[in-house]
Design a protein around this motif. Structure first.
Motif, PDB file in Angstrom:
ATOM      1  N   ASP A 194      -8.037   9.564  13.524  1.00  0.00           N
ATOM      2  CA  ASP A 194      -7.063   9.798  12.281  1.00  0.00           C
ATOM      3  C   ASP A 194      -8.497   9.832  11.466  1.00  0.00           C
ATOM      4  OD1 ASP A 194      -5.435   9.001  10.198  1.00  0.00           O
ATOM      5  OD2 ASP A 194      -5.555   6.705  10.451  1.00  0.00           O
ATOM      6  N   SER A 195      -7.953  10.578   9.713  1.00  0.00           N
ATOM      7  CA  SER A 195      -8.733  11.423   8.358  1.00  0.00           C
ATOM      8  C   SER A 195      -8.529  10.524   7.699  1.00  0.00           C
ATOM      9  CB  SER A 195      -7.978  12.607   8.155  1.00  0.00           C
ATOM     10  OG  SER A 195      -6.721  12.720   7.807  1.00  0.00           O
ATOM     11  N   LEU A 196      -9.350  10.374   7.259  1.00  0.00           N
ATOM     12  CA  LEU A 196     -10.015   9.645   5.639  1.00  0.00           C
ATOM     13  C   LEU A 196      -8.598   9.455   4.505  1.00  0.00           C
ATOM     14  CD1 LEU A 196     -11.038   7.331   3.949  1.00  0.00           C
ATOM     15  CD2 LEU A 196     -12.472   8.603   3.180  1.00  0.00           C
ATOM     16  N   LEU A 197      -8.156  10.866   4.720  1.00  0.00           N
ATOM     17  CA  LEU A 197      -6.884  11.455   3.863  1.00  0.00           C
ATOM     18  C   LEU A 197      -5.736  11.041   4.413  1.00  0.00           C
ATOM     19  CD1 LEU A 197      -6.493  12.975   0.752  1.00  0.00           C
ATOM     20  CD2 LEU A 197      -6.010  14.856   2.416  1.00  0.00           C
ATOM     21  N   ALA A 198      -5.410  10.922   6.008  1.00  0.00           N
ATOM     22  CA  ALA A 198      -4.501  10.837   6.261  1.00  0.00           C
ATOM     23  C   ALA A 198      -4.442   8.943   5.919  1.00  0.00           C
ATOM     24  CB  ALA A 198      -4.483  10.466   7.423  1.00  0.00           C
ATOM     25  N   SER A 199      -5.289   8.333   6.112  1.00  0.00           N
ATOM     26  CA  SER A 199      -5.741   7.177   6.275  1.00  0.00           C
ATOM     27  C   SER A 199      -5.185   6.280   4.844  1.00  0.00           C
ATOM     28  CB  SER A 199      -7.103   5.909   6.704  1.00  0.00           C
ATOM     29  OG  SER A 199      -6.503   4.781   6.620  1.00  0.00           O
ATOM     30  N   LEU A 200      -5.743   6.982   3.913  1.00  0.00           N
ATOM     31  CA  LEU A 200      -6.173   6.871   2.626  1.00  0.00           C
ATOM     32  C   LEU A 200      -3.783   6.557   1.489  1.00  0.00           C
ATOM     33  CD1 LEU A 200      -8.368   8.572   0.606  1.00  0.00           C
ATOM     34  CD2 LEU A 200      -8.283   6.432   0.575  1.00  0.00           C
ATOM     35  N   TRP A 201      -3.294   7.884   2.215  1.00  0.00           N
ATOM     36  CA  TRP A 201      -2.137   8.183   2.255  1.00  0.00           C
ATOM     37  C   TRP A 201      -1.095   6.755   2.622  1.00  0.00           C
ATOM     38  CZ3 TRP A 201       0.247  10.667  -1.878  1.00  0.00           C
ATOM     39  CH2 TRP A 201       1.502  10.845  -1.670  1.00  0.00           C
ATOM     40  N   ARG A 202      -1.435   6.720   4.099  1.00  0.00           N
ATOM     41  CA  ARG A 202      -1.019   5.647   4.473  1.00  0.00           C
ATOM     42  C   ARG A 202      -0.992   4.227   3.554  1.00  0.00           C
ATOM     43  NH1 ARG A 202      -3.007   6.944   8.959  1.00  0.00           N
ATOM     44  NH2 ARG A 202      -4.096   5.440   9.773  1.00  0.00           N
ATOM     45  N   VAL A 203      -2.120   4.286   3.470  1.00  0.00           N
ATOM     46  CA  VAL A 203      -1.661   2.697   2.222  1.00  0.00           C
ATOM     47  C   VAL A 203      -0.819   2.984   1.194  1.00  0.00           C
ATOM     48  CG1 VAL A 203      -3.351   1.348   1.298  1.00  0.00           C
ATOM     49  CG2 VAL A 203      -4.597   2.385   3.723  1.00  0.00           C
ATOM     50  N   ALA A 204      -1.472   3.954   0.449  1.00  0.00           N
ATOM     51  CA  ALA A 204      -0.614   4.137  -1.299  1.00  0.00           C
ATOM     52  C   ALA A 204       0.522   4.079  -0.741  1.00  0.00           C
ATOM     53  CB  ALA A 204      -1.432   5.393  -1.759  1.00  0.00           C
ATOM     54  N   THR A 205       1.424   4.721  -0.368  1.00  0.00           N
ATOM     55  CA  THR A 205       2.790   4.727   0.094  1.00  0.00           C
ATOM     56  C   THR A 205       3.327   4.258   0.780  1.00  0.00           C
ATOM     57  OG1 THR A 205       2.015   6.020   2.512  1.00  0.00           O
ATOM     58  CG2 THR A 205       3.074   6.834   0.288  1.00  0.00           C
ATOM     59  N   ALA A 206       2.267   2.455   1.463  1.00  0.00           N
ATOM     60  CA  ALA A 206       2.928   1.105   1.709  1.00  0.00           C
ATOM     61  C   ALA A 206       3.437   1.035   0.385  1.00  0.00           C
ATOM     62  CB  ALA A 206       2.043   0.768   3.266  1.00  0.00           C
ATOM     63  N   HIS A 207       3.915  -0.565   1.362  1.00  0.00           N
ATOM     64  CA  HIS A 207       4.752  -1.015  -0.029  1.00  0.00           C
ATOM     65  C   HIS A 207       4.472  -2.612   0.536  1.00  0.00           C
ATOM     66  CE1 HIS A 207       7.023  -3.189  -3.122  1.00  0.00           C
ATOM     67  NE2 HIS A 207       8.267  -3.610  -2.033  1.00  0.00           N
ATOM     68  N   GLY A 208       3.902  -3.718  -0.632  1.00  0.00           N
ATOM     69  CA  GLY A 208       3.830  -5.011   0.003  1.00  0.00           C
ATOM     70  C   GLY A 208       2.328  -5.419   0.581  1.00  0.00           C
ATOM     71  N   LEU A 209       1.954  -4.349   1.640  1.00  0.00           N
ATOM     72  CA  LEU A 209       0.436  -4.881   1.324  1.00  0.00           C
ATOM     73  C   LEU A 209      -0.445  -5.646   1.645  1.00  0.00           C
ATOM     74  CD1 LEU A 209      -0.525  -1.649   3.280  1.00  0.00           C
ATOM     75  CD2 LEU A 209       0.486  -3.241   4.878  1.00  0.00           C
ATOM     76  N   VAL A 210      -1.197  -6.068   2.218  1.00  0.00           N
ATOM     77  CA  VAL A 210      -1.289  -7.957   1.657  1.00  0.00           C
ATOM     78  C   VAL A 210      -2.578  -7.653   2.922  1.00  0.00           C
ATOM     79  CG1 VAL A 210      -1.902 -10.425   1.411  1.00  0.00           C
ATOM     80  CG2 VAL A 210       0.419  -9.299   0.780  1.00  0.00           C
ATOM     81  N   ALA A 211      -4.297  -7.610   2.307  1.00  0.00           N
ATOM     82  CA  ALA A 211      -5.132  -8.039   3.114  1.00  0.00           C
ATOM     83  C   ALA A 211      -5.658  -9.232   3.123  1.00  0.00           C
ATOM     84  CB  ALA A 211      -6.331  -7.216   2.018  1.00  0.00           C
ATOM     85  N   GLU A 212      -5.538 -10.003   4.156  1.00  0.00           N
ATOM     86  CA  GLU A 212      -6.082 -11.682   4.486  1.00  0.00           C
ATOM     87  C   GLU A 212      -7.819 -11.913   4.653  1.00  0.00           C
ATOM     88  OE1 GLU A 212      -3.133 -13.898   6.134  1.00  0.00           O
ATOM     89  OE2 GLU A 212      -2.058 -14.087   5.041  1.00  0.00           O
ATOM     90  N   VAL A 213      -8.522 -12.412   4.185  1.00  0.00           N
ATOM     91  CA  VAL A 213      -9.874 -12.594   4.311  1.00  0.00           C
ATOM     92  C   VAL A 213     -10.095 -14.015   4.290  1.00  0.00           C
ATOM     93  CG1 VAL A 213     -12.115 -11.836   3.734  1.00  0.00           C
ATOM     94  CG2 VAL A 213     -10.390 -10.292   3.006  1.00  0.00           C
ATOM     95  N   ASP A 214     -10.121 -14.593   5.550  1.00  0.00           N
ATOM     96  CA  ASP A 214     -10.521 -15.723   5.860  1.00  0.00           C
ATOM     97  C   ASP A 214     -11.681 -16.492   6.270  1.00  0.00           C
ATOM     98  OD1 ASP A 214     -10.441 -18.561   7.064  1.00  0.00           O
ATOM     99  OD2 ASP A 214      -9.451 -18.147   8.606  1.00  0.00           O
ATOM    100  N   VAL A 215     -13.243 -16.597   5.130  1.00  0.00           N
ATOM    101  CA  VAL A 215     -14.105 -16.941   5.347  1.00  0.00           C
ATOM    102  C   VAL A 215     -14.731 -18.059   5.752  1.00  0.00           C
ATOM    103  CG1 VAL A 215     -16.361 -17.106   4.055  1.00  0.00           C
ATOM    104  CG2 VAL A 215     -14.007 -15.662   3.254  1.00  0.00           C
TER     105      VAL A 215
END
Length: 314
Positions: A215-236
């Motif tokens: 995967d390329s960084l540009l493709a990954s950036l675009w995939r994240v930017a075009t997604a809707h409602g993404l949530v990152a859960e961080v459990d410390v």
């Protein structure tokens, strides 16, 4: 590239969700990427100050701002000790993992030495205190562990992804043990962190942020930017105190147990570990990993285990 380096069977074609956005989402994605670039440029402008000279609170806010600008909401539960030597360890899915860990506690990241040669990002990483390691030189490993232990003794926080490779988020590799030796030698606590990405709050696990394989960084950036409602859960998770575990093997296992979805994927992956490679079954989502024919021998895993590892963890 050495054949003995850790690798994952996850690939963009087999594991990563596509089509999460629509044509109507393009202007929004462009705006998001513009904001991300602006924030990164601001970080570059401040980077000459060097590691440790920028207040930790500023770093946390900047990291959260980068993630939020990309369209990802952040939910962090738990806290890390604000001062003193500390080894933070987390599972590895995406480039987003790096600012997420820094939002928990700013730390010196461990990264492969190739990143130092990346344009812009390499210089920014070096100025940010990144500790570069030569993963394909086994003879350099003792010196690397000693260097990390020295930083930990000096009171620095060091962040690492012990899987040694990114995974799609529905499967996970075993934690490799070398970095835990540095924590044992330095006599500092280990802070386990669990990261996962959801399609929306309370929703299913999403692989859209995954940055795997070729995967390329540009493709990954675009995939994240075009997604809707993404949530990152961080459990410390609770800190693992120094002296509580007799060796790096048991410390690594303790740091990885209690996966967020209730499955110990590390135990499954450990059952297939051989000569530095970790495989969560022969395939992920039904596709054979690229170059599988050239890999070292690996034991077969029952089909039941393969289905468990590669299914949607939600």
């Amino acid at each position: 590239m050495s054949l003995w380096l850790p690798s994952a069977p996850c690939t963009p074609r087999a594991c990563v969700e596509t089509g999460t956005g629509s044509t109507a989402a393009v202007p929004r994605a462009v705006l998001r990427l513009t904001l991300v670039v602006t924030l990164v440029l601001a970080g570059i402008a401040l980077s000459p100050l060097g590691w440790g000279r920028i207040p930790a609170g500023w770093v946390r806010r900047w990291c959260r701002a980068v993630i939020r600008a990309s369209g990802v909401r952040v939910r962090i539960t738990g806290t890390a000790p604000p001062t003193g030597g500390l080894l933070l360890v987390a599972n590895h899915i995406s480039w987003l993992d790096i600012p997420l860990l820094a939002a928990v506690r700013p730390a010196r990241m461990l990264a492969k030495t190739e990143i130092r040669r990346w344009p812009v990002a390499g210089a920014l990483a070096a100025r940010g205190g990144t500790l570069f390691i030569e993963r394909d030189r086994l003879r350099a490993l003792p010196a690397t562990v000693a260097h990390i232990a020295g930083e930990l003794r000096a009171g620095a926080a060091v962040a690492a992804f012990p899987e040694g490779s990114t995974w799609c988020g529905r499967a996970q590799g075993a934690f490799h043990r070398a970095v835990f030796q540095a924590a044992l030698d330095a006599g500092v606590p280990v802070q386990p962190v669990r990261i996962r990405y959801l399609s929306h709050a309370g929703g299913a696990a999403s692989t859209a942020p995954a940055f795997v394989g070729d995967d390329s960084l540009l493709a990954s950036l675009w995939r994240v930017a075009t997604a809707h409602g993404l949530v990152a859960e961080v459990d410390v998770r609770p800190v693992l105190p120094p002296g509580a575990f007799p060796d790096r093997r048991t410390l690594a296992r303790a740091a990885q147990q209690d996966d967020p979805d209730g499955q110990d994927h590390g135990a499954i992956a450990r059952s297939t570990e051989t000569r530095g490679h970790v495989w969560a079954g022969d395939t992920c989502a039904g596709h054979a990993p690229a170059g599988a024919a050239t890999r070292p021998h690996r034991p077969r895993v029952p089909a039941q285990t393969r289905r468990t590892v590669c299914r949607d963890s939600a």
